[in-house]
Design an enzyme around this catalytic site. Structure first.
Site: not given
Length: 218
Positions: A193, A190, A41
């Site tokens: 990221h 979070d 990601s």
């Protein structure tokens, strides 16, 4: 993934925009050369409003500004482990790739997977990439384990990338999230990221390794 990624796991999400068909190299006038980014990601651009804000697309802007005949392909997949990347290799390398950029291992570490198994996967990925004829130049984007797994795990995991890079003749970026991990302003809510600004910093770091290769200096 270092301090910025020790607080949770990546959620499964669709991959960022990727080009499934990779054309031949442009060295002989057959079109632009291809830089294939294989990753998680972090590469896919998870959580960003536009995949063009992920670092592979930002590297493309730098390539275009430099007038170099290459195009980037973002083959990042959110939530993928090194085993998953290994399984995709034959499909990803069906056609010619000029520069192969690997970012993997972060999800493995977040799940506490065996560093020896991660090492074997990364080794196999680079071996498979090098089997293409002619082989692409290799760039490895290193990762660091989250600190909550203990010093022994961290040492075993962190050694994977600097150990394997010289074995395969890969250019090593020691830590992809250098200057980004653990900095709240550069990470999404979070804490894992990168934000768009964090991705810009990553792009600058990756460009520092790629530019000499694309200009033929390394």
């Amino acid at each position: 993934m270092g301090a910025g990624c020790g607080r949770g796991r990546e959620a499964a999400a669709p991959a960022a925009r990727a080009t499934p068909s990779v054309p031949p190299s442009g060295g002989g006038g057959a079109g632009p050369g291809v830089i294939l980014f294989v990753g998680t990601s972090l590469t896919a651009g998870y959580g960003l409003p536009d995949p063009d804000l992920a670092y592979p697309a930002l590297v493309q802007l730098k390539i275009d500004a430099a007038g170099l005949p290459y195009r980037t392909v973002n083959a990042g997949v959110s939530g993928e482990t090194s085993a998953g990347a290994r399984r995709r290799m034959d499909w990803l390398l069906r056609q010619k790739v000029d520069v192969f950029v690997l970012e993997t291992g972060a999800n493995d570490a977040l799940r506490g997977q065996d560093p020896d198994a991660i090492r074997a996967n990364v080794d196999a990925i680079l071996t498979r990439a090098s089997a293409q004829s002619p082989p692409p130049r290799l760039v490895m984007l290193g990762m660091k384990a989250p600190p909550n797994l203990g010093a022994l795990y961290d040492a075993r995991f962190d050694a994977i990338f600097p150990d394997l890079a010289p074995k395969h003749g890969a250019v090593l970026v020691p830590f992809l999230l250098q200057g980004v991990a653990g900095i709240p302003a550069l990470n999404q809510a979070d804490g894992i990221h990168p934000t768009a600004e964090g991705q810009r910093k990553i792009a600058a770091l990756v460009w520092g390794a790629l530019e000499p290769i694309l200009r033929g200096g390394t």
